[in-house]
Design an enzyme around this catalytic site. Structure first.
Site, PDB file in Angstrom:
ATOM      1  N   GLU A   1       0.457  -6.473  22.809  1.00 11.23           N
ATOM      2  CA  GLU A   1       0.883  -5.139  23.242  1.00 11.23           C
ATOM      3  C   GLU A   1       0.052  -4.645  24.414  1.00 11.23           C
ATOM      4  O   GLU A   1      -1.170  -4.800  24.371  1.00 11.23           O
ATOM      5  CB  GLU A   1       0.662  -4.085  22.147  1.00 11.23           C
ATOM      6  CG  GLU A   1       1.398  -4.200  20.982  1.00 11.23           C
ATOM      7  CD  GLU A   1       1.188  -3.175  19.884  1.00 11.23           C
ATOM      8  OE1 GLU A   1       1.668  -3.506  18.826  1.00 11.23           O
ATOM      9  OE2 GLU A   1       0.594  -2.091  20.054  1.00 11.23           O
TER      10      GLU A   1
ATOM     11  N   HIS B   1       5.715   0.452  19.340  1.00 15.32           N
ATOM     12  CA  HIS B   1       4.655   0.863  18.400  1.00 15.32           C
ATOM     13  C   HIS B   1       4.693   2.381  18.142  1.00 15.32           C
ATOM     14  O   HIS B   1       3.717   3.088  18.439  1.00 15.32           O
ATOM     15  CB  HIS B   1       3.281   0.426  18.924  1.00 15.32           C
ATOM     16  CG  HIS B   1       2.253   0.306  17.834  1.00 15.32           C
ATOM     17  ND1 HIS B   1       1.222  -0.585  17.858  1.00 15.32           N
ATOM     18  CD2 HIS B   1       2.107   0.991  16.671  1.00 15.32           C
ATOM     19  CE1 HIS B   1       0.482  -0.445  16.773  1.00 15.32           C
ATOM     20  NE2 HIS B   1       0.999   0.511  16.029  1.00 15.32           N
ATOM     21  N   ILE B   2       5.796   2.833  17.594  1.00 15.99           N
ATOM     22  CA  ILE B   2       5.992   4.275  17.400  1.00 15.99           C
ATOM     23  C   ILE B   2       6.237   4.655  15.932  1.00 15.99           C
ATOM     24  O   ILE B   2       6.725   5.746  15.654  1.00 15.99           O
ATOM     25  CB  ILE B   2       7.182   4.803  18.248  1.00 15.99           C
ATOM     26  CG1 ILE B   2       8.459   4.005  17.955  1.00 15.99           C
ATOM     27  CG2 ILE B   2       6.844   4.791  19.734  1.00 15.99           C
ATOM     28  CD1 ILE B   2       9.731   4.643  18.483  1.00 15.99           C
TER      29      ILE B   2
ATOM     30  N   GLY C   1       0.849  -1.190   0.000  1.00 11.46           N
ATOM     31  CA  GLY C   1       0.000   0.000   0.000  1.00 11.46           C
ATOM     32  C   GLY C   1       0.882   1.235   0.000  1.00 11.46           C
ATOM     33  O   GLY C   1       2.040   1.197  -0.422  1.00 11.46           O
ATOM     34  N   ARG C   2       0.312   2.326   0.533  1.00 12.66           N
ATOM     35  CA  ARG C   2       1.052   3.600   0.501  1.00 12.66           C
ATOM     36  C   ARG C   2       2.378   3.512   1.250  1.00 12.66           C
ATOM     37  O   ARG C   2       3.411   3.993   0.783  1.00 12.66           O
ATOM     38  CB  ARG C   2       0.186   4.708   1.115  1.00 12.66           C
ATOM     39  CG  ARG C   2      -0.997   5.072   0.249  1.00 12.66           C
ATOM     40  CD  ARG C   2      -2.040   5.808   1.060  1.00 12.66           C
ATOM     41  NE  ARG C   2      -2.785   4.869   1.891  1.00 12.66           N
ATOM     42  CZ  ARG C   2      -4.104   4.811   1.992  1.00 12.66           C
ATOM     43  NH1 ARG C   2      -4.825   5.686   1.359  1.00 12.66           N
ATOM     44  NH2 ARG C   2      -4.707   3.915   2.748  1.00 12.66           N
ATOM     45  N   ILE C   3       2.360   2.881   2.445  1.00 15.69           N
ATOM     46  CA  ILE C   3       3.587   2.837   3.251  1.00 15.69           C
ATOM     47  C   ILE C   3       4.610   1.904   2.596  1.00 15.69           C
ATOM     48  O   ILE C   3       5.803   2.238   2.510  1.00 15.69           O
ATOM     49  CB  ILE C   3       3.278   2.407   4.700  1.00 15.69           C
ATOM     50  CG1 ILE C   3       2.318   3.425   5.347  1.00 15.69           C
ATOM     51  CG2 ILE C   3       4.557   2.299   5.523  1.00 15.69           C
ATOM     52  CD1 ILE C   3       1.717   2.975   6.683  1.00 15.69           C
TER      53      ILE C   3
ATOM     54  N   ILE D   1       6.280  -3.658  11.035  1.00 16.90           N
ATOM     55  CA  ILE D   1       5.693  -2.382  11.461  1.00 16.90           C
ATOM     56  C   ILE D   1       4.182  -2.403  11.193  1.00 16.90           C
ATOM     57  O   ILE D   1       3.548  -1.352  11.150  1.00 16.90           O
ATOM     58  CB  ILE D   1       6.345  -1.147  10.773  1.00 16.90           C
ATOM     59  CG1 ILE D   1       6.253  -1.245   9.241  1.00 16.90           C
ATOM     60  CG2 ILE D   1       7.774  -0.959  11.220  1.00 16.90           C
ATOM     61  CD1 ILE D   1       6.595   0.064   8.527  1.00 16.90           C
ATOM     62  N   ALA D   2       3.629  -3.611  11.017  1.00 16.92           N
ATOM     63  CA  ALA D   2       2.200  -3.715  10.664  1.00 16.92           C
ATOM     64  C   ALA D   2       1.369  -3.970  11.917  1.00 16.92           C
ATOM     65  O   ALA D   2       0.982  -3.016  12.607  1.00 16.92           O
ATOM     66  CB  ALA D   2       2.026  -4.803   9.622  1.00 16.92           C
ATOM     67  N   ARG D   3       1.139  -5.231  12.238  1.00 18.00           N
ATOM     68  CA  ARG D   3       0.444  -5.607  13.464  1.00 18.00           C
ATOM     69  C   ARG D   3       1.073  -6.891  13.976  1.00 18.00           C
ATOM     70  O   ARG D   3       1.453  -7.771  13.185  1.00 18.00           O
ATOM     71  CB  ARG D   3      -1.057  -5.837  13.212  1.00 18.00           C
ATOM     72  CG  ARG D   3      -1.885  -4.566  13.014  1.00 18.00           C
ATOM     73  CD  ARG D   3      -1.992  -3.725  14.282  1.00 18.00           C
ATOM     74  NE  ARG D   3      -2.839  -2.561  14.111  1.00 18.00           N
ATOM     75  CZ  ARG D   3      -2.389  -1.339  13.789  1.00 18.00           C
ATOM     76  NH1 ARG D   3      -1.106  -1.129  13.595  1.00 18.00           N
ATOM     77  NH2 ARG D   3      -3.236  -0.330  13.675  1.00 18.00           N
TER      78      ARG D   3
ATOM     79  N   ARG E   1      -1.948  -8.426  -2.147  1.00 17.92           N
ATOM     80  CA  ARG E   1      -3.156  -9.111  -2.614  1.00 17.92           C
ATOM     81  C   ARG E   1      -3.331  -8.933  -4.118  1.00 17.92           C
ATOM     82  O   ARG E   1      -3.619  -9.840  -4.849  1.00 17.92           O
ATOM     83  CB  ARG E   1      -4.385  -8.534  -1.913  1.00 17.92           C
ATOM     84  CG  ARG E   1      -4.836  -9.350  -0.738  1.00 17.92           C
ATOM     85  CD  ARG E   1      -5.966  -8.674  -0.048  1.00 17.92           C
ATOM     86  NE  ARG E   1      -5.661  -7.253   0.161  1.00 17.92           N
ATOM     87  CZ  ARG E   1      -6.376  -6.433   0.897  1.00 17.92           C
ATOM     88  NH1 ARG E   1      -7.436  -6.870   1.500  1.00 17.92           N
ATOM     89  NH2 ARG E   1      -6.042  -5.160   1.050  1.00 17.92           N
ATOM     90  N   SER E   2      -3.173  -7.667  -4.577  1.00 21.10           N
ATOM     91  CA  SER E   2      -3.282  -7.460  -6.013  1.00 21.10           C
ATOM     92  C   SER E   2      -2.013  -6.774  -6.518  1.00 21.10           C
ATOM     93  O   SER E   2      -1.406  -5.962  -5.806  1.00 21.10           O
ATOM     94  CB  SER E   2      -4.510  -6.615  -6.344  1.00 21.10           C
ATOM     95  OG  SER E   2      -4.610  -5.566  -5.413  1.00 21.10           O
TER      96      SER E   2
HETATM   97  C1  GLV Z   1      -0.655   2.573  13.808  1.00 27.04           C
HETATM   98  O1  GLV Z   1      -0.297   1.458  13.988  1.00 27.04           O
HETATM   99  C2  GLV Z   1      -1.664   2.924  12.870  1.00 27.04           C
HETATM  100  O2  GLV Z   1      -2.368   2.016  12.398  1.00 27.04           O
HETATM  101  O3  GLV Z   1      -1.804   4.115  12.563  1.00 27.04           O
END
Ligand code: GLV
Length: 343
Positions: free
Chosen positions: A270, A288-289, A158-160, A239-241, A180-181
């Site tokens: 968390e 988570h920063i 995605g964007r990130i 850096i996702a979940r 996914r696509s």
């Molecule tokens: C942080 O994890 C967010 O989803 O913005």
């Protein structure tokens, strides 16, 4: 007689000067200390509210909204919204909004920083130095892995993910992605990223960054089987979940040399971090920063406030919040209100 002002709930201390804008339209109840709200306390806070400004700490689903008939909008301060049960909100006519775009570049910066810290053992070597272990300069101290000339895998484009790919290009990396696509050809060209199957991404990446949204379908996607397909010299950055990675399997792979290092900003439980991870030297742990620059956190709150005002039918964009997650609920919400009013 003047109509009673509607109430909105702000679940955590955010930036007071920005949250203040809500007060022009609503009665605001703001929690003024960082709080872990129990589900029952969330339900209680939502009971008489028309809207809520919440963070990823607050899990809101059918049970929390059941006693909140006036609730029409929940503005999440965050791009990820797996803390919200979107189908439950949509069927109750409650609009959910999130904060995409404003955090893209800051989060991509952080993903890259975490990757560099992990590959080049920056926090590990700092701890070692502070512990007084540096007795003499030596040629073999804290040897890490190069970024330049290596292959970066990005899972979730995605964007990130695209922001990370652009940065990687500047570092002379070969970039593969899985999504996914598949992205349109012009985006692939501009980001310099080539599509790969999930298996090829695991097998070929020297560094793998996870940036995909969490859903039950990707729970423990990176499990022992996936980790076994990665190079033993590879680094993994999340850096996702937290729930995307099986942390027990990750800790085991890191402890036994089946993976070189990991950089984690997110965790399954968390703010609790599993002791096996805390005990390892080859893992960089941050709380988570990834979106946490001052400017970006302010921009996230500002967008969430704009969303809430608009979703509740006030302000210059009344009825048209900038970034709704379930726009169909805008219509459903109006229908529910009309029915209640006997229209
Ligand atoms: C942080 O994890 C967010 O989803 O913005």
């Amino acid at each position: 007689m003047a109509e009673a002002r509607r109430r909105v709930w702000v679940s955590q201390p955010l930036f007071d000067d920005i949250v203040e804008r809500l007060r022009a339209h609503f009665d605001v109840t703001q929690v003024d200390a960082v709080t872990e709200h129990a589900p029952q306390a969330i339900a209680e806070s939502l009971r008489d509210s028309a809207g809520a400004l919440v963070t990823l700490n607050e899990r809101i689903g059918a049970a929390e909204i059941a006693g909140a008939p006036q609730l029409r909008a929940i503005a999440n301060v965050g791009v990820g919204y797996n803390n919200l049960d979107i189908p439950a909100l949509t069927s109750a006519g409650i609009v959910a909004t999130n904060t995409p775009d404003v955090l893209t570049e800051t989060t991509a910066d952080f993903g890259f920083a975490l990757l560099m810290a992990t590959a080049r053992r920056i926090t590990e070597s700092e701890r070692w130095l502070r512990e007084g272990k540096w007795q003499q300069w030596s040629f073999g101290t804290m040897l890490g892995a190069d970024l330049h000339g290596s292959t970066l895998g990005i899972l979730g484009m995605g964007r990130i993910g695209q922001g990370i790919a652009r940065r990687a290009r500047g570092f002379g990396m070969r970039v593969l992605y899985h999504n996914r696509s598949r992205l349109p050809a012009d985006v692939e060209l501009e980001t310099g990223a080539a599509y790969a199957s999930f298996e090829a991404l695991l097998a070929q990446s020297d560094h793998l960054v996870l940036v995909l949204p969490y859903s039950p379908q990707v729970h423990h996607l990176i499990d022992a089987v996936a980790l076994a397909k990665m190079k033993p010299t590879a680094t993994l950055v999340n850096i996702a979940r937290g729930g995307i990675v099986d942390e027990a399997a990750l800790a085991d792979a890191l402890a036994h040399g089946r993976l070189a290092a990991a950089g984690l900003d997110v965790y399954e439980g968390e703010p609790t971090v599993r002791p096996e991870l805390l005990a390892l030297r080859n893992v960089v742990l941050t709380p988570h920063i990834a979106s946490g620059s001052l400017a970006t956190r302010r921009a996230m709150v500002a967008l969430a406030v704009d969303n809430l005002i608009a979703a509740l039918g006030e302000g210059p964009r009344a009825g048209d919040p900038p970034t709704p997650v379930n726009p169909e609920a805008l219509v459903a919400g109006k229908t529910i209100i009309a029915k209640r009013q006997g229209a």
